[in-house]
Scaffold this active site. Structure first.
Site, mmCIF file in Angstrom:
data_model
loop_
_atom_site.group_PDB
_atom_site.id
_atom_site.type_symbol
_atom_site.label_atom_id
_atom_site.label_comp_id
_atom_site.label_asym_id
_atom_site.label_seq_id
_atom_site.Cartn_x
_atom_site.Cartn_y
_atom_site.Cartn_z
ATOM 1 N N GLU A 1 0.829 -1.196 0.036
ATOM 2 C CA GLU A 1 -0.136 -0.059 -0.086
ATOM 3 C C GLU A 1 0.877 1.261 0.042
ATOM 4 O O GLU A 1 1.959 1.333 0.304
ATOM 5 C CB GLU A 1 -0.921 -0.023 1.297
ATOM 6 C CG GLU A 1 -0.150 -0.038 2.608
ATOM 7 C CD GLU A 1 -1.298 0.565 3.732
ATOM 8 O OE1 GLU A 1 -1.615 1.460 3.424
ATOM 9 O OE2 GLU A 1 -0.855 -0.054 4.735
ATOM 10 N N LYS B 1 -3.428 -2.401 15.251
ATOM 11 C CA LYS B 1 -3.244 -1.808 16.634
ATOM 12 C C LYS B 1 -4.333 -1.929 17.700
ATOM 13 O O LYS B 1 -5.750 -1.815 17.240
ATOM 14 C CB LYS B 1 -3.002 -0.126 16.414
ATOM 15 C CG LYS B 1 -1.727 -0.019 15.447
ATOM 16 C CD LYS B 1 -0.905 1.428 15.668
ATOM 17 C CE LYS B 1 0.339 1.673 14.954
ATOM 18 N NZ LYS B 1 0.333 2.109 13.850
#
Ligand code: PSU
Ligand code: MN
Length: 300
Positions: free
Chosen positions: A24, A158
């Site tokens: 990405e 996360k």
């Protein structure tokens, strides 16, 4: 429909069914990592893919054109000012001819799938946000992981996200979640979120066999790879940092697509020197595992 323009090197590799790993561009833009570390991340990830015997293919929208595989000059452009482009934004970035659209996980999966690339590496995926039962904030990454025929290699997500709900979402959407030589769903900076990963795998050819055996041809797999032991951060310190970052986000009234970049920025500031080396190490490690998987798929 998306019809990405492939670099010559990526086009040749795809045509010959040689291993390719998509990457990405949001992670390499100012939205993902502060300068100059975004450049270091890009260099280390592309080198790790090549070191593993695959061709790196960074996704982006440049001058309104959807791209897979960039030249050195074009890599330079995603390090500068860029607009965040999730999968749904690709159409807008094309229609409005954005200069630089930095593609997220969801956008990159759509582009990789359109080009016939089956392996994608990133740092961490987006997920279900805490409080989503009120805000409805669920990253488009999750639907994209489940609904494009691509293996996503990431260090989990996360811990500022709601990780139990993130795993539930992937289960409902039908995406297998695998742990690379590991029994726990990783939480990006730490090797374990405390949540078991549904299935442990030991080797790349095992991942290739699982991918080949999916019931739905247009569906994906999430392969989670824990951060290397030596690079792991202290979970107790991180807890406070994440709580503070989320409180700041609330206070500032940040919503929608701006939430993740804002929280990432706050975590970066609060942990100063420690989070960036960890981020670079896990992204590089994911890229090399992804290359192994791409090699195994090309062989099978
Ligand atoms: N998580 C990270 N680093 C990142 C991102 C997520 O630890 O750079 C980026 C990725 O591009 C991911 C996107 O696809 O944020 C998810 O954004 P959102 O939560 O708005 O869907
Ligand atoms: Mn969101």
């Amino acid at each position: 429909m998306i019809a990405p323009i492939l670099s010559d090197e990526v086009a040749a590799a795809v045509a010959a069914s040689r291993p390719v790993v998509a990457l990405e561009s949001t992670i390499f833009s100012h939205l993902g990592l502060p300068s100059p570390f975004n450049r270091e991340a890009l260099e280390r990830c592309t080198a790790a893919v090549r070191g593993g015997g695959a061709v790196p293919a960074v996704t982006a929208v440049l001058d309104g054109v959807v791209r897979l595989g960039l030249s050195d000059d074009e890599h330079e452009r995603i390090l500068g000012p860029a607009r965040k482009a999730a999968e749904r934004d690709i159409a807008v970035a094309v229609g409005q001819r954005w200069d630089v659209g930095a593609t997220t996980v969801s956008a990159s999966l759509a582009i990789a799938a359109a080009a016939g690339v089956h392996v994608f590496a990133t740092g961490g995926i987006g997920g279900v946000h805490r409080g989503s039962e009120v805000t409805g904030d669920i990253s488009a990454d999750l639907d994209a992981i489940a609904s494009h025929p691509v293996i996503t290699v990431s260090a989990g997500a996360k811990a500022f996200l709601d990780l139990p709900r993130t795993l539930e979402f992937l289960e409902s959407a039908g995406a297998p979640v695998l742990g690379w030589q590991h029994d726990w769903f990783p939480a990006f900076y730490t090797r374990s979120s405390g949540l078991p990963v549904p299935h442990r795998v030991e080797a790349a050819d095992e991942v290739a066999r699982i991918f080949a055996a999916r019931s739905r041809p247009a569906s994906g797999v999430l392969l989670t790879v824990p951060i290397p032991l030596a690079d792991e951060l202290d979970p107790t310190e991180l807890d406070q940092v994440l709580t503070d970052a989320l409180a700041d986000c609330d206070r500032a009234g940040i919503v929608g697509a701006a939430v993740t970049p804002f929280v990432l920025g706050r975590i970066g500031e609060a942990t100063e020197g420690r989070s960036v080396p960890a981020n670079l190490a896990l992204a590089e490690n994911n890229a090399s595992v992804a290359a192994e998987v791409a090699v195994a798929i090309a062989r099978s």
